[in-house]
Design an enzyme around this catalytic site. Sequence first.
Site, PDB file in Angstrom:
ATOM      1  N   SER A   1      10.062 -23.148 103.981  1.00  0.00           N
ATOM      2  CA  SER A   1      10.692 -24.432 103.643  1.00  0.00           C
ATOM      3  C   SER A   1       9.784 -25.544 104.150  1.00  0.00           C
ATOM      4  CB  SER A   1      12.044 -24.621 104.298  1.00  0.00           C
ATOM      5  OG  SER A   1      12.554 -23.454 104.774  1.00  0.00           O
TER       6      SER A   1
ATOM      7  N   LYS B   1       9.568 -33.854  94.557  1.00  0.00           N
ATOM      8  CA  LYS B   1      10.275 -32.658  95.005  1.00  0.00           C
ATOM      9  C   LYS B   1      11.453 -32.423  94.059  1.00  0.00           C
ATOM     10  CE  LYS B   1      11.943 -30.596  99.271  1.00  0.00           C
ATOM     11  NZ  LYS B   1      13.251 -30.103  98.895  1.00  0.00           N
TER      12      LYS B   1
ATOM     13  N   GLU C   1       9.924 -24.190  90.737  1.00  0.00           N
ATOM     14  CA  GLU C   1      11.331 -24.557  90.834  1.00  0.00           C
ATOM     15  C   GLU C   1      11.989 -24.367  89.478  1.00  0.00           C
ATOM     16  OE1 GLU C   1      11.955 -25.332  93.897  1.00  0.00           O
ATOM     17  OE2 GLU C   1      13.854 -26.431  93.945  1.00  0.00           O
TER      18      GLU C   1
ATOM     19  N   CYS D   1      47.162 -66.869 103.323  1.00  0.00           N
ATOM     20  CA  CYS D   1      48.048 -68.033 103.182  1.00  0.00           C
ATOM     21  C   CYS D   1      49.518 -67.639 103.155  1.00  0.00           C
ATOM     22  CB  CYS D   1      47.684 -68.827 101.922  1.00  0.00           C
ATOM     23  SG  CYS D   1      48.036 -67.926 100.411  1.00  0.00           S
TER      24      CYS D   1
ATOM     25  N   CYS E   1      44.934 -71.192  98.129  1.00  0.00           N
ATOM     26  CA  CYS E   1      44.708 -70.197  99.196  1.00  0.00           C
ATOM     27  C   CYS E   1      43.294 -70.394  99.752  1.00  0.00           C
ATOM     28  CB  CYS E   1      44.865 -68.790  98.619  1.00  0.00           C
ATOM     29  SG  CYS E   1      44.302 -67.506  99.748  1.00  0.00           S
TER      30      CYS E   1
HETATM   31  S1  IVH Z   1       5.521 -26.966  97.391  1.00  0.00           S
HETATM   32  C1  IVH Z   1       6.458 -24.598 101.744  1.00  0.00           C
HETATM   33  N1  IVH Z   1       6.258 -28.607  95.525  1.00  0.00           N
HETATM   34  O1  IVH Z   1      11.151 -27.587  98.036  1.00  0.00           O
HETATM   35  C2  IVH Z   1       6.968 -24.788 100.374  1.00  0.00           C
HETATM   36  N2  IVH Z   1       7.947 -27.395  96.673  1.00  0.00           N
HETATM   37  O2  IVH Z   1      11.720 -27.564 101.034  1.00  0.00           O
HETATM   38  C3  IVH Z   1       6.172 -25.829  99.662  1.00  0.00           C
HETATM   39  N3  IVH Z   1      10.225 -27.898  95.876  1.00  0.00           N
HETATM   40  O3  IVH Z   1      11.306 -24.195  98.667  1.00  0.00           O
HETATM   41  C4  IVH Z   1       6.393 -25.741  98.256  1.00  0.00           C
HETATM   42  N4  IVH Z   1       9.640 -29.329  94.330  1.00  0.00           N
HETATM   43  O4  IVH Z   1      11.575 -24.871  96.267  1.00  0.00           O
HETATM   44  C5  IVH Z   1       6.658 -27.722  96.446  1.00  0.00           C
HETATM   45  N5  IVH Z   1       6.739 -30.114  93.841  1.00  0.00           N
HETATM   46  C6  IVH Z   1       7.156 -29.220  94.743  1.00  0.00           C
HETATM   47  C7  IVH Z   1       8.517 -28.903  94.928  1.00  0.00           C
HETATM   48  C8  IVH Z   1       8.872 -27.987  95.915  1.00  0.00           C
HETATM   49  C9  IVH Z   1      10.654 -28.690  94.912  1.00  0.00           C
HETATM   50  C10 IVH Z   1      11.097 -27.065  96.745  1.00  0.00           C
HETATM   51  C11 IVH Z   1      10.635 -25.657  96.890  1.00  0.00           C
HETATM   52  C12 IVH Z   1      10.647 -25.363  98.365  1.00  0.00           C
HETATM   53  C13 IVH Z   1      11.376 -26.525  98.934  1.00  0.00           C
HETATM   54  C14 IVH Z   1      10.822 -26.853 100.277  1.00  0.00           C
END
Ligand code: IVH
Length: 671
Positions: A83, A117, A180, A417, A438
């Site tokens: 993550s 993201k 994703e 009022c 008022c």
């Molecule tokens: S790079 C270490 N690029 O965000 C993981 N992740 O919090 C780095 N995610 O589990 C992944 N958009 O599912 C990357 N453009 C993007 C992303 C992305 C969504 C999600 C992914 C990951 C989570 C990390």
Amino acid sequence: MDKKEAQSRIIKLRELINDYRYHYHVLDKSIMSEAAADSLKHELSELEAKFPDLITADSPSQRVAGAPLPGFTSVRHSRRMLSLNDVFNEEETLNWENRIAKLLPAGTKLEYFADVKMDGLAASLIYQDGKLERAITRGDGFFGEDVTSNVRTIESVPLSLRHDDAPNLFLSGRTEIRGEIVLYKKDFDELNKKRAKDGLPLYANPRNTAAGSVRQLDPKLVAIRKLHFHAYDLLRDNSSEVPTYDFAYKTLRQLGLLANNIAITSDSIKKVLDYARKWEEKRKNLPFNTDGLVIKVNDRRLYERLGVVGKAPRGAVAFKYPAEQSTTKVKDIFVSIGRTGAATPVAMLEPVVVAGSTVQMATLHNEGEVKRKDIRIGDTVIIRKAGDVIPEVVEPLVKLRTGDEKVFKMPSRCPECNTKLVKLKADEAVWRCPNESCPSRIWKRIGHFASKAALDIEGLGEKNVMALLDAGLIKDAADIYTLKKEQVEKLDRFADISAGKLIKAIADKKNPELARFIYGLGIRHIGTQTASDLANHFRSLGNIKNAKLEKLAKVEGVGEVVAESVVEWFGQPNNQKLLDKFKQTGVVPQEVKRVGGRLSGKNFVITGSLESMSRDEAAEKIRNLGGTFQSSVGQDTDYLVVGANVGESKLAKARKLGTKQISEKDLLKLL
Ligand code: IVH
């Protein structure tokens, strides 16, 4: 809070957070937004930090990652799916840069790769010799679920990698592609519309729907949901084959995958932050939901070298936009009286930061809404704030109640009022103070008269109006024209210069545009467009004042309700007195000379925000040229101006009605 209170609060918070987690991770249902849940987790951690002996091993604060679901085969990831740690602002991002720079040899030149993201479900696709062999969900990062048969139905997942212009390297051996799985906002909306029609319960959000879809045991059902796979990572056994993220994205595209083409590479973290701000504004235009950016060190060797702490790589962070939801407590509920007398219950909150600003009050709209949502004094509530919109209470968290909460009772009399509150129509939701004098109504009326869309008198915001009223210097909007600098500068809120500025700003508005003046009078049902229609049609204040009901009702855009409201307003003795007073103080609205202009008869709707001017300014320019500014797309709309952050609904309507869509540039040309 003493320890005993903390303990009972902690227990309740844990129960609710566990409930949220169970629904979210096991049932793919959402009982509240992630932001609201985060806010509760934050409160829990703070309480536990204050009373560490109350921490238990089963507290949600002590938990790491969730286990995969039963039903699918569990598969081990070849490399752990990590993550990201979050950063929330510029400072935290710069700190991250400093931290990693220190871990690398002095003088290492860092380059960043940034992408939005996406809010979906992470998955890993395994290709063997270019053929899709397996698709695995993220799971707990070590083990995921084998969802191959479902993922095969996603059209943007190639079953075999393309090789027209791709280096053959990736077509032999094992190639892992991570990304994703997302459900686009428009498809989600459509899906829910259909469910509403069929009387089925609505899905909570695109992400959960995507997740539920991928984990459905019948693969035939998956395809219906139009999922998309956006790739963000490319892995090979020999990691030197993918030297940078930049290279990874380019190669992914060559291999036939979707990799966001808005991603950037930059050697300046400042530029990355500019990019973050740009997409914070524009993210509404993206097809999927996003709550931030992913920023990574572009060079994969450096990225690997930086290693992992906990479950996140050091070489990347998630830059999160400020949460638009949070939780806080309702300290009290009071009633605010508006300019038309509307009595609005307002929640006084324990201050909380939502969407980047501190919120202390939230509108509860009306008595019925308080009852429907069952919001009580003392409740912990979810607060929502988006952009410039007034913060509102989404719902109370009933499970956190202690029993000491108090039910709000709408007062029968105006708190300002003491006049008995009334409903204009029996079926109306809003109680009103009928007293024209008022103090609260007077205050709001003068504030409205001076406001930006009306006379636009700089320096005369609601607080200053209040100060002038309190000092007895004014009693109505006309009185502001009699103010003297010597009087104003004596007030606490003013000094020599600011008083002089205010007097000048007022004097500058002695001959206001007729439409602005009409709007500023605060006649019920008269918004800026109707005011402009009236002004263009009747051309002078006198003509409007003397117009008969039938004549008013016939004016385009006016209609009966508005016409009645106008006649009633001009018929009231105190309003006539006010108009006389304006005249005596030398306030004369300009007569409208030119009717009809280049845009005469053309109706405009703007969706999203414009770069070169505000929507109000654009509306005014359109009206000045004889055009009409509408708030929603209809049969008679000629142009839909499409700005940034566009809402899908207006576009869909325009498409349906075949309304011409033009850009901001096109609008500027017309203007
Ligand atoms: S790079 C270490 N690029 O965000 C993981 N992740 O919090 C780095 N995610 O589990 C992944 N958009 O599912 C990357 N453009 C993007 C992303 C992305 C969504 C999600 C992914 C990951 C989570 C990390």
